[in-house]
Write a protein that holds these residues in place. Structure first.
Motif, PDB file in Angstrom:
ATOM      1  N   LEU A   1      13.690   2.838  -4.961  1.00 38.31           N
ATOM      2  CA  LEU A   1      12.251   1.852  -4.646  1.00 38.31           C
ATOM      3  C   LEU A   1      11.229   2.438  -5.464  1.00 38.31           C
ATOM      4  O   LEU A   1      10.721   0.553  -6.281  1.00 38.31           O
ATOM      5  CB  LEU A   1      12.138   2.248  -3.000  1.00 38.31           C
ATOM      6  N   LEU A   2      11.280   3.475  -5.762  1.00 35.40           N
ATOM      7  CA  LEU A   2      10.099   4.134  -6.718  1.00 35.40           C
ATOM      8  C   LEU A   2      10.318   3.309  -8.634  1.00 35.40           C
ATOM      9  O   LEU A   2       9.822   2.506  -8.750  1.00 35.40           O
ATOM     10  CB  LEU A   2       9.992   5.313  -7.142  1.00 35.40           C
ATOM     11  N   GLU A   3      11.201   3.523  -8.589  1.00 36.80           N
ATOM     12  CA  GLU A   3      11.982   2.530  -9.785  1.00 36.80           C
ATOM     13  C   GLU A   3      10.733   0.803 -10.043  1.00 36.80           C
ATOM     14  O   GLU A   3      10.670   0.459 -11.259  1.00 36.80           O
ATOM     15  CB  GLU A   3      13.166   2.081  -9.925  1.00 36.80           C
ATOM     16  N   ALA A   4      10.820   0.061  -8.846  1.00 31.49           N
ATOM     17  CA  ALA A   4      10.286  -1.237  -9.145  1.00 31.49           C
ATOM     18  C   ALA A   4       8.975  -0.999  -9.507  1.00 31.49           C
ATOM     19  O   ALA A   4       7.691  -1.821  -9.751  1.00 31.49           O
ATOM     20  CB  ALA A   4      10.306  -1.553  -7.580  1.00 31.49           C
ATOM     21  N   GLY A   5       8.237   0.673  -9.458  1.00 27.17           N
ATOM     22  CA  GLY A   5       6.955   0.628 -10.199  1.00 27.17           C
ATOM     23  C   GLY A   5       5.884  -0.276  -9.827  1.00 27.17           C
ATOM     24  O   GLY A   5       5.289  -0.242  -8.399  1.00 27.17           O
ATOM     25  N   THR A   6       4.789  -0.437 -10.984  1.00 28.39           N
ATOM     26  CA  THR A   6       3.760  -0.946 -10.449  1.00 28.39           C
ATOM     27  C   THR A   6       3.670  -2.562 -10.155  1.00 28.39           C
ATOM     28  O   THR A   6       3.028  -2.942  -9.615  1.00 28.39           O
ATOM     29  CB  THR A   6       3.271  -1.330 -11.613  1.00 28.39           C
ATOM     30  N   ALA A   7       5.068  -2.827 -10.063  1.00 28.05           N
ATOM     31  CA  ALA A   7       5.275  -4.319  -9.232  1.00 28.05           C
ATOM     32  C   ALA A   7       5.375  -4.166  -7.460  1.00 28.05           C
ATOM     33  O   ALA A   7       5.153  -5.455  -7.048  1.00 28.05           O
ATOM     34  CB  ALA A   7       6.566  -4.847  -9.402  1.00 28.05           C
ATOM     35  N   ILE A   8       5.308  -3.287  -6.994  1.00 26.80           N
ATOM     36  CA  ILE A   8       4.609  -3.015  -5.453  1.00 26.80           C
ATOM     37  C   ILE A   8       3.109  -3.460  -5.368  1.00 26.80           C
ATOM     38  O   ILE A   8       3.168  -4.200  -4.690  1.00 26.80           O
ATOM     39  CB  ILE A   8       4.969  -1.319  -5.103  1.00 26.80           C
ATOM     40  N   GLU A   9       2.681  -2.698  -6.515  1.00 24.86           N
ATOM     41  CA  GLU A   9       1.092  -3.318  -6.477  1.00 24.86           C
ATOM     42  C   GLU A   9       0.933  -4.478  -6.653  1.00 24.86           C
ATOM     43  O   GLU A   9      -0.184  -5.450  -5.928  1.00 24.86           O
ATOM     44  CB  GLU A   9       0.644  -2.102  -7.065  1.00 24.86           C
TER      45      GLU A   9
ATOM     46  N   THR B   1       2.800  -7.224  -5.960  1.00 23.41           N
ATOM     47  CA  THR B   1       3.035  -7.818  -4.846  1.00 23.41           C
ATOM     48  C   THR B   1       2.282  -7.536  -4.119  1.00 23.41           C
ATOM     49  O   THR B   1       1.748  -8.444  -2.840  1.00 23.41           O
ATOM     50  CB  THR B   1       4.636  -7.520  -3.856  1.00 23.41           C
ATOM     51  N   ALA B   2       1.798  -7.200  -3.721  1.00 21.50           N
ATOM     52  CA  ALA B   2       0.474  -6.296  -2.426  1.00 21.50           C
ATOM     53  C   ALA B   2      -0.552  -7.413  -2.515  1.00 21.50           C
ATOM     54  O   ALA B   2      -1.345  -7.964  -2.080  1.00 21.50           O
ATOM     55  CB  ALA B   2       0.705  -4.554  -1.948  1.00 21.50           C
TER      56      ALA B   2
END
Ligand code: SF4
Lengths: 199, 467
Positions: free
Chosen positions: A179-187, A189-190
């Motif tokens: 899950l951490l591999e997604a990197g800034t894609a998490i932020e 998306t948020a």
């Protein structure tokens, strides 16, 4: 990430049959044993009340000591989300579960611990349970990759949905790193969500 | 193509598709409590990980706290240790905790909606299977295990498979004395305790449309008892009015914008479902469970079924249920003696539940042989109930008025059944041993029916009392 040790392609061990449907996680580990801040002692309390109430309970039987393949009925692990339930089974020695269907949160918790839950037909489950009680020392091979269970000269079909199967076989079930591999894609998306952006 | 709320919320929260084929799903709101989190925080520390979005996690104390004397340290050293860990972890990672001093403490699934934290269009996760409750506001809300709690803390994401969607339509008009609890028990009886495995339930139809938010919370709460990890109701005017003015809901101009977005995420007309189930609301009477899972229930005027009436593979469970409960097949459920009455839990511990129970409590006194507890779902519920004088009605009728917590729903605190006591309970699970005694017995029913049983000393038909 080195996933070699995590690959759950197949496992072989002795079986333990647990007939009956709708065995809930309160049964597997009663709530009073949840008052712990670690999972360490969970294995000692697996099926504690069920074992007391039923001397014939398979988890009481010395014959099944050291077994690692649990064969259950329908809707196993329904109810509470407590991970204490699969933790208790795992710490007792269970490494794979074969059943008719599983409580969904329990199933997911098992995946997170690298315990495959495979689905087989009612007839095959009954056959497998009978075989294990007849010959408890014989090995049962659980093949997650091929989606089958082998025992004696029999092979039965036992399925795992694609997603979790890929996680187990690929060794990516311990998901934080993935899950951490997604990197800034998490932020990213948020930030696109109106309620995060503040409308 | 017309889309469902599930489609829209899932898509908006998809970070990416994982190599396994699962979705990396962003979690908009993470709620935590003391029982399923200490190990997750330890894993976080062991892995030297930070909390990714600390502003999106909120905690409370609910499962282990006593509902009588709450002075610390708690009498039970194990409960005290869990509280200590929770407070320490929340402080260390700088996360807000609604403890007793805030006046906002309560059962996690009561305070989320009550504080306006749970909002339409969110993904909501909590290490607790009844997280489906929050779906009532139009969210995709679901329970997770402790290792997944670690993942949400560390990454604000989960690896998930999108469920199939079943619309459950309840049409018609409910008769007097029939409540949301009866509707959801009837749904579970109809579709089975594993009928929802692999599905999210979208509750719809005129009965659901007319329900208040608190009633919808009761419905969605028990989705998991029907096997469905998710259950939701599309946001509508009721949802918007419920959220207006709540502490964490948007305010001012932002509220109107939010309301517009909330409406826009509802399922569109003509959207396709994987399955549709229909129930006639008018046919539902007050429901009582007689067995050891929430699907084993009958209408209060009915008799306990024989194992032979069930499909072959379920018969052993039926027999086990009859033996555990000490019931005979063919026996009417009405008149079954009770020892304990419990109104509370995340299913039925809200103000409207207490009002209904109080209305019934006015009609009599708790039977001599019965121990009756009223446990509000949160400090705010307790305060509102006291402002209305409900606690006085309960006291006068012989009910104990307790402080907020999970209490006898799972008996992790001192509120437990003793031996084979039979409990009439407004909670959600009648599993063997659930209410604290390995041999204890639970009959699930609505708060009105619990109050009716308390004053009768046995399962009674609340419609006869309210007449
Ligand atoms: S009230 Fe009962 S079901 Fe709800 S969160 Fe507490 S223990 Fe769980």
């Amino acid at each position: 990430m080195n996933t070699t040790d995590y690959k759950r392609r197949q496992m072989t061990g002795r079986g333990i049959p647990l007939p009956g449907n709708d065995i809930d996680t309160d049964r597997i580990i009663p709530a009073r044993f949840l008052k712990e801040v670690t999972f360490q002692t969970m294995g000692e309390h697996v099926f504690e009340d069920a074992k007391k109430q039923n001397p014939e309970h398979p988890f009481n039987s010395p014959v099944y000591k050291g077994a690692s393949v649990l064969v259950v009925g329908q809707n196993f692990g329904c109810g509470s989300s407590r991970e204490h339930a699969p933790q208790a089974l795992m710490r007792w020695g269970i490494a794979a579960i074969v059943g008719g269907s599983f409580g969904e949160i329990f199933f997911g918790n098992c995946v997170m611990l690298g315990i495959p839950c495979l689905v087989a037909s009612q007839a095959d489950l009954e056959l497998l349970q009978r075989e294990i009680s007849r010959s408890p020392q014989s090995p049962v091979a659980v093949d997650v990759e091929k989606q089958e269970v082998r025992f004696g000269d029999r092979t039965i079909k036992a399925t795992v949905p694609d997603g979790p199967r890929n996680q187990l076989v690929g060794g990516t079930w311990d998901s934080t790193a993935v899950l951490l591999e997604a990197g800034t894609a998490i932020e990213t998306t948020a930030r696109k969500l109106p309620y995060v952006a503040g409308f | 193509m017309a889309r469902t709320l599930l489609d829209k919320v899932w898509e908006a929260h998809t970070v990416r598709t994982l190599p396994s084929g699962q979705t990396q799903l962003l979690i908009g709101l993470h709620l935590i409590h003391e029982v399923t989190t200490p190990q997750a925080f330890q894993m976080l520390k062991d892995g030297k990980l930070k909390v990714r979005m600390p502003e999106r996690t909120f905690g409370t104390l609910d499962h282990i706290i006593p509902t009588t004397d709450q002075t610390r340290p708690y009498a039970d050293p194990l409960a005290e240790e869990m509280a200590v860990h929770m407070i320490r972890n929340m402080t260390e990672f700088n996360l807000p905790l609604f403890d007793m001093s805030t006046g906002k403490q309560g059962i996690v699934h009561v305070i989320g909606p009550e504080l306006g934290l749970s909002q339409p269009g969110m993904t909501i996760a909590c290490g607790d299977s009844h997280t489906s409750t929050h779906g009532a506001v139009g969210a995709i809300a679901f329970g997770i295990g402790t290792t997944q709690v670690r993942d949400v803390l560390a990454t604000q994401c989960l690896s998930m498979a999108k469920p199939k969607l079943r619309q459950v339509r309840v049409e018609g008009a409910l008769s007097k004395g029939v409540y949301a609890k009866d509707v959801i028990l009837a749904i579970i009886n109809n579709l089975g305790v594993k009928g929802g495995v692999g599905y999210a339930y979208e509750y719809a139809g005129s009965v659901i449309d007319r329900m208040t938010m608190e009633e919808r919370l009761t419905i969605c709460n028990m989705s998991i008892e029907g096997g469905a990890r998710f259950g939701y109701v599309n946001p509508d005017a009721t949802t918007i009015e419920y959220l207006r003015g709540r502490q964490y809901a948007p305010a001012g101009a932002a509220f109107d914008k939010a309301a517009a977005w909330w409406k826009s995420i509802a399922t569109e007309s003509g959207a396709a479902f994987d399955d549709v189930a229909r129930l006639d609301g008018a046919a539902i009477e007050p429901v009582v469970t007689w067995g050891i899972n929430p699907g084993m229930s009958v209408g209060v005027s009915q008799r306990i079924p024989a194992p032979e009436s069930a499909p072959e593979p379920d018969r052993p469970t039926f027999r086990e249920a009859l033996a555990h409960m000490g019931f005979q097949a063919g026996q009417p459920i009405k008149g079954a003696k009770i020892d304990v009455a419990f109104v509370g839990s995340c299913t039925n511990g809200r103000l409207s539940d207490l009002r209904i129970a109080a209305e019934v409590a006015k009609k009599g006194k708790v039977a001599k042989s019965v121990r009756a507890l009223i446990v509000p779902g949160s400090q705010q519920v307790a305060k509102a109930a006291e402002a209305e004088g409900l606690h006085e009605i309960f006291h006068a009728a012989g009910f104990q008025w307790r402080k907020a917590g999970c209490s006898m729903c799972l008996g992790m605190n001192p509120d437990q059944l003793v031996g084979r006591e039979m409990s009439a309970s407004s909670s959600n699970r009648n599993f063997i041993g659930r209410q604290g005694s390995p041999t204890g017995r639970t009959l699930l029913m609505s708060p009105a029916m619990v109050a009716a049983a308390a004053i009768t000393g046995a399962v009674a038909d609340v419609r006869e009392i309210l007449r």
